[in-house]
Design an enzyme around this catalytic site. Sequence first.
Site, PDB file in Angstrom:
ATOM      1  N   ASP A 132      -8.895  22.825 -65.810  1.00 29.08           N
ATOM      2  CA  ASP A 132      -8.396  21.617 -65.701  1.00 29.08           C
ATOM      3  C   ASP A 132      -7.529  20.832 -64.665  1.00 29.08           C
ATOM      4  O   ASP A 132      -8.038  20.496 -63.622  1.00 29.08           O
ATOM      5  CB  ASP A 132      -8.880  20.387 -67.068  1.00 29.08           C
ATOM      6  CG  ASP A 132      -8.630  19.492 -66.799  1.00 29.08           C
ATOM      7  OD1 ASP A 132      -7.581  18.825 -66.087  1.00 29.08           O
ATOM      8  OD2 ASP A 132      -9.167  18.795 -67.677  1.00 29.08           O
ATOM      9  N   LEU A 184     -10.707  15.613 -67.186  1.00 32.64           N
ATOM     10  CA  LEU A 184     -11.680  16.568 -67.485  1.00 32.64           C
ATOM     11  C   LEU A 184     -12.710  17.683 -69.104  1.00 32.64           C
ATOM     12  O   LEU A 184     -14.032  17.920 -69.087  1.00 32.64           O
ATOM     13  CB  LEU A 184     -12.006  17.673 -65.911  1.00 32.64           C
ATOM     14  CG  LEU A 184     -11.269  17.052 -65.345  1.00 32.64           C
ATOM     15  CD1 LEU A 184     -11.395  17.586 -63.293  1.00 32.64           C
ATOM     16  CD2 LEU A 184     -12.483  15.533 -64.701  1.00 32.64           C
ATOM     17  N   ASP A 185     -11.467  18.144 -69.238  1.00 27.80           N
ATOM     18  CA  ASP A 185     -11.504  18.986 -70.240  1.00 27.80           C
ATOM     19  C   ASP A 185     -12.097  18.052 -71.215  1.00 27.80           C
ATOM     20  O   ASP A 185     -13.673  18.310 -72.283  1.00 27.80           O
ATOM     21  CB  ASP A 185     -10.522  20.018 -71.197  1.00 27.80           C
ATOM     22  CG  ASP A 185     -10.303  21.207 -69.843  1.00 27.80           C
ATOM     23  OD1 ASP A 185     -11.266  22.236 -70.188  1.00 27.80           O
ATOM     24  OD2 ASP A 185      -9.042  21.665 -69.651  1.00 27.80           O
ATOM     25  N   HIS A 186     -11.246  17.265 -71.515  1.00 27.76           N
ATOM     26  CA  HIS A 186     -11.288  16.726 -73.042  1.00 27.76           C
ATOM     27  C   HIS A 186     -12.770  15.784 -73.079  1.00 27.76           C
ATOM     28  O   HIS A 186     -14.054  14.952 -73.509  1.00 27.76           O
ATOM     29  CB  HIS A 186     -10.655  15.580 -73.706  1.00 27.76           C
ATOM     30  CG  HIS A 186      -9.513  15.719 -73.827  1.00 27.76           C
ATOM     31  ND1 HIS A 186      -9.401  16.558 -75.354  1.00 27.76           N
ATOM     32  CD2 HIS A 186      -8.414  16.900 -73.526  1.00 27.76           C
ATOM     33  CE1 HIS A 186      -8.472  16.842 -75.903  1.00 27.76           C
ATOM     34  NE2 HIS A 186      -7.933  17.625 -74.162  1.00 27.76           N
TER      35      HIS A 186
END
Length: 467
Positions: free
Chosen positions: A335, A362-364
């Site tokens: 991310d 972006l990850d979550h």
Amino acid sequence: MTAEEMEFAWAALGGDPALLPRISTVVRDGVLPARLPVRELARACVGVCALAAAELGARRAGRAEVPRVRVDDGAVGTAFVSERHLLIDGRAPVTFAPLSRFWRTADGWVRTHANYPHHRERLLAALSVPEGMPDPVAAVGAALAERSSRDVEEAVYAAGGLAVASRTAKEWAAHGQGSAVAARPLVEHHRADTAHARVLPALAPIGGTLQLPAAGVRVLDLTRVIAGPVATRTLALLGADVLRVDPPGMPEILDQHADTGFGKRSATLDLAADPDSFEALLAEADVVVTGYRPGALDRFGLSPEALMARRPGLVVAQVSAWGAYGPWAGRRGFDSLVQVATGIASVEGSVEQPGALPAQALDHGTGYLLAAAVLRALTERLDGGGGRVVRLSLARTAAWLTDGIERGPDGLDVYEGLYEGPEAWLAERDSRLGRLRYALPPVSFEGGPCDWWRPPGPWGADEARWG
């Protein structure tokens, strides 16, 4: 009514737009403050995930009406930084290693990622910095200050490490990977075969309450770090039997494993030395989720095509940093690095230095979208069988954040004022890892779960078999 970003995400998942009015939102100011519309992205990703769960539950229970979904900005904002709220016996987590940071170069900035020992070793080797230096941060800084950002990016990548030059959004749009990502949909999904998978049983009430939407679904979790594990953590919340499988020689970082390990079991398996054990798991799996760079697992026969040839009707879900296309398709990424490459760090920074989003959003965000895509694939499979492949990438989610979401609460339902902190969405419980403080799940709908049924256990401590 729902905001446009929720409608866009639900359409990207192939959802019925008639279901969108089932979503209501509790709006709180001060959640995930940023120049970019991070709160709106987070809200949309969680909202469509909850709606996909409610839809699957209603279908499996034979109910005509889908339960109502409630998205609370406070719960969402707390969950999007869950790795920072985690405490293990009162100890705060370690989020970034000393060599994972921004660095000044001769012509700009780069960001490196060296949380794993092998990535640290490769970074130092690429920069000709010996291990054992008394001050490795100073040594790396001195080496980088003499080189250009793009030269560092290519040299570290060639050595198997991770470093990305800071770009503006305009520079990323002109890059081959940026244009390849922009040409793809937010969620890629297609029906891959016509075989009938194992029929999921109908959901029957237990004590007057419906079973969880994904009850009985077996999920093989071949993911690492945040996005993929957030997706499978969410599927576990919704009742799936999730078995995370890792190679024995690559232990996960303890805090990351604890944060994303709720509801799952964790096993190790050497795919090259013991392929039969994996085949036994695959033979009874409904879903396989992978989070390694594209092509990395193909040599083990784990491409979507190979998996579905051996397990017709399977749902295969893939998440990667840069996407499965373009010149960077085979590159590793995280991310923080995607933020730097796509211009997010430039927008969130200052004249003096690039910045970062208030969360690894972006990850979550991609994790909740990935879980939603799996849930929608399971719902679609109820209508006619057939395997499904779904693909998402952090870079495509970044493109949506930077050029596809508008700010504002228009069309949202309840305004609650200022976000006063995460306490209302934190919980504590005992585990084999110690006493945990953790963020509660943000996915919420009528009759849905409020917490995971089990806390995380030690990495690799479970047997590689279905429960």
